[in-house]
Design an enzyme around this catalytic site. Structure first.
Site, PDB file in Angstrom:
ATOM      1  N   TYR A  36      91.299  52.010  29.797  1.00 20.06           N
ATOM      2  CA  TYR A  36      91.079  52.819  27.840  1.00 20.06           C
ATOM      3  C   TYR A  36      92.843  53.305  27.426  1.00 20.06           C
ATOM      4  CZ  TYR A  36      90.785  55.577  24.345  1.00 20.06           C
ATOM      5  OH  TYR A  36      90.701  56.761  23.216  1.00 20.06           O
ATOM      6  N   SER A  66      94.806  55.869  20.211  1.00 22.21           N
ATOM      7  CA  SER A  66      95.229  57.685  20.918  1.00 22.21           C
ATOM      8  C   SER A  66      95.978  57.619  21.882  1.00 22.21           C
ATOM      9  CB  SER A  66      93.473  57.055  22.075  1.00 22.21           C
ATOM     10  OG  SER A  66      93.690  58.364  22.933  1.00 22.21           O
TER      11      SER A  66
END
Length: 259
Positions: A151, A137
């Site tokens: 995250y 990501s």
């Protein structure tokens, strides 16, 4: 050319392939001729049992179940796409993150790839060919302190692991790559936009704009579609990308502002 990308007879595992970008990747790979198995905790009603493995990949037992079943059904693998990821951590900055929150982010975004690779890559090395794609990501490059610290850190760890793995196994015939999407227009992101819109007293388009603004803007003016990301993954998994390994491909509409 009509057959620019051909995955005919490739044996493929796509984790988290029942929704969103995972489902789009599974669909595209099958259109291109691959034999694809996917995995999630719950089997969709419209998915044949032969193409699905029910497992919790946040556990060692779940990863072993997937590896054993893939070998039994396909006799091995040519391509692994590690799509599984996400976040359940609360907002509120670093002080809101407990030991349990950190553990869950790592268990979802890092360890499934590490465990499945450890179980399945020896077979790829033995056959002197294979492709492993870790879906990371852009949050690893530009975390949002209010909401994505854990995250982003887990995805950063995944990226570093992936790079190291590529240096080890590429000389043995196994290519390892990373794909890092920005915001993707999935059902989950639409629901997020709807929630933000309600909180801000605006419409869904206004909610989408809030998300884009939180990322610093998306120069092309829209998020990626699941199909956009699936197309990149399919190319990288194909023989057209035969000399590409050890690198990361960002697909974010220009969101990351640096070179």
């Amino acid at each position: 050319m009509k057959d620019f990308i051909d995955l005919k007879d490739k044996r493929v595992l796509v984790t988290a392939g029942t929704k969103g970008t995972g489902a789009a990747t599974v669909d595209l790979f099958r259109q291109l001729g691959a034999a694809v198995i996917t995995t999630a905790r719950s089997q969709p009603a419209d998915m044949p049992a032969s193409q699905f493995i029910a497992a919790d990949l946040t556990s060692e037992e779940g990863c072993k179940t997937v590896a054993d079943t893939v070998r039994e059904r396909l006799g091995g693998l040519d391509i692994i796409v590690h799509m599984l990821g996400g976040s359940s951590a609360p907002g509120g900055g670093f002080q809101s993150l407990t030991e349990d929150h950190w553990r869950k982010e790592l268990d979802l975004n890092l360890f499934p790839a590490v465990r499945l690779d450890r179980l399945l890559l020896p077979d790829m090395i033995a056959q002197c060919q294979g492709v492993v794609i870790h879906v990371s990501s852009i949050q690893r490059l530009m975390p949002l302190p209010e909401a994505t610290t854990a995250y982003a850190a887990a995805k950063a760890a995944l990226s570093t692991y992936s790079k190291s793995l590529s240096k080890e196994v590429s000389p043995k015939g196994v290519r390892v790559l990373r794909v890092s999407p920005g915001w993707i227009m999935t059902d989950a992101s639409v629901h997020l936009a709807e929630r933000l819109a309600k909180e801000a007293g605006t419409d869904v388009e206004g909610g989408k704009r809030l998300i884009m603004d939180s990322l610093g803007g998306i120069p092309i003016g829209r998020p990626s579609s699941p199909e956009d990301v699936a197309s990149l993954i399919a190319f990288l998994a194909s023989d057209r990308a035969a000399t590409i390994t050890g690198v990361e491909y960002v697909i974010d509409g220009g969101t990351v502002p640096t070179v």
